[in-house]
Design a protein around this motif. Structure first.
Motif, PDB file in Angstrom:
ATOM      1  N   THR A   1       0.824  -1.205   0.000  1.00 30.82           N
ATOM      2  CA  THR A   1       0.000   0.000   0.000  1.00 30.82           C
ATOM      3  C   THR A   1       0.862   1.260   0.000  1.00 30.82           C
ATOM      4  O   THR A   1       0.432   2.301  -0.507  1.00 30.82           O
TER       5      THR A   1
ATOM      6  N   ASN B   1      -6.574   6.392   3.545  1.00 30.84           N
ATOM      7  CA  ASN B   1      -6.863   6.005   2.164  1.00 30.84           C
ATOM      8  C   ASN B   1      -8.283   6.382   1.749  1.00 30.84           C
ATOM      9  O   ASN B   1      -8.494   6.882   0.637  1.00 30.84           O
TER      10      ASN B   1
ATOM     11  N   ASN C   1      -5.653   0.047  -2.157  1.00 34.61           N
ATOM     12  CA  ASN C   1      -5.039   0.043  -0.823  1.00 34.61           C
ATOM     13  C   ASN C   1      -6.028  -0.406   0.248  1.00 34.61           C
ATOM     14  O   ASN C   1      -5.683  -1.182   1.149  1.00 34.61           O
TER      15      ASN C   1
END
Length: 225
Positions: A12, A133, A194
C-alpha cells in the motif's frame, strides 16, 4: 502481524507513492481540459488548440499565416474574464487536490510504519490506514467531480479569452477532459486498491493444521493410562 501481512501493508506504500505522483502530475500539467478552436470568420484556414491546467495552459493559434504559441495564466484569465469559469468550483477543486495529496502522503508514511511495527495509536495503526486512504479517495473524487461540473457548466462551451473571442475564435463543442483530470481518477483507484489490500492483510485467516489437536488427544490418552 506476520511477515506476509506486513508485505501486503508495504504494497500500500508503493501504491500510495504512485498516487502521490499522479496527483502531483495532475497539479503540474496543463491538460485538465483540451479543446480545438476555429475562427467563425475563417473556418477553412484557421486552426487552434487550447490546453488548460489548474494554473497554467498553452494556446496554439493559426489564422493562416503560421502557428503562434501563447502561454496562459489561468488565474489571470479568470480575473479578466469572470465568466470563463465558476471561481468557487475552481477554488474547491484546488482545495480538494491539496487535501487529497495530504491524505496520500499520510497513507504512504503510515503504511511504512505499519509494515515495520504495530503502532499503539489507532490513527497510526490499521484503522488509520483505512482512514487515510478513504479520505484520499473522498478528496480526489471530490476534486474530480467539481471539475466535471466546471466542464459541463462553462468549459465545454468556451476556453478562449476575451481577446480571442473578439477576434472570432470559438471552441464551442470542441472541448474534452484531458489526461491531467484522469490522473486524479487513477489516483483514487490506487487508494481503493489500498483499502482492499489492508482488509485482506488484516482479516485473512490461515487454516490451522489439525495435527496439534491430534497431538493433544494423544497426550491426553497417555495421561489416562
Amino acid at each position: 502481524m506476520n511477515l506476509n501481512k506486513r508485505r501486503l501493508i508495504f504494497c500500500t506504500f508503493v501504491y500510495s507513492c504512485a498516487a502521490i505522483g499522479l496527483i502531483g502530475a495532475a497539479l503540474g500539467t496543463k491538460r485538465w481540459v483540451v479543446a480545438s478552436a476555429r475562427r467563425t470568420s475563417n473556418t477553412t484556414e484557421s486552426v487552434g488548440q487550447v490546453n488548460l491546467g489548474l494554473f497554467h495552459g498553452d494556446k496554439y493559434l493559426n489564422i493562416g499565416y503560421g502557428l503562434r504559441t501563447y502561454s496562459v495564466d489561468v488565474i489571470e484569465m479568470m480575473k479578466t474574464d469572470p465568466d470563463m469559469m465558476v471561481y468557487s468550483l475552481w477554488v474547491l477543486t484546488v482545495i480538494g487536490m491539496m487535501a487529497g495529496l495530504t491524505m496520500a502522503v499520510a497513507a504512504a508514511v503510515f503504511a511504512v510504519i505499519n509494515s515495520a511495527i504495530t503502532p499503539i495509536s489507532a490513527l497510526a495503526g490499521v484503522p488509520g490506514l483505512y482512514f487515510w486512504n478513504i479520505s484520499a479517495i473522498f478528496f480526489e473524487l471530490f476534486a474530480g467531480g467539481l471539475w466535471v461540473a466546471q466542464y459541463y457548466q462553462r468549459l465545454q462551451f468556451n476556453v478562449m479569452s476575451k481577446d480571442d473571442r473578439r477576434n472570432k475564435w470559438t471552441s464551442d463543442g470542441n472541448a474534452s477532459l484531458g489526461f491531467s483530470f484522469w490522473f486524479v481518477i487513477f489516483a483514487s483507484l490506487l487508494h481503493m486498491i489500498n483499502v482492499f489490500t489492508v482488509f485482506w492483510a488484516t482479516n485473512s485467516r490461515t487454516r490451522k493444521s489439525p495435527s496439534p489437536i491430534i497431538e493433544e488427544k494423544t497426550n491426553g490418552a497417555i495421561m489416562l493410562y
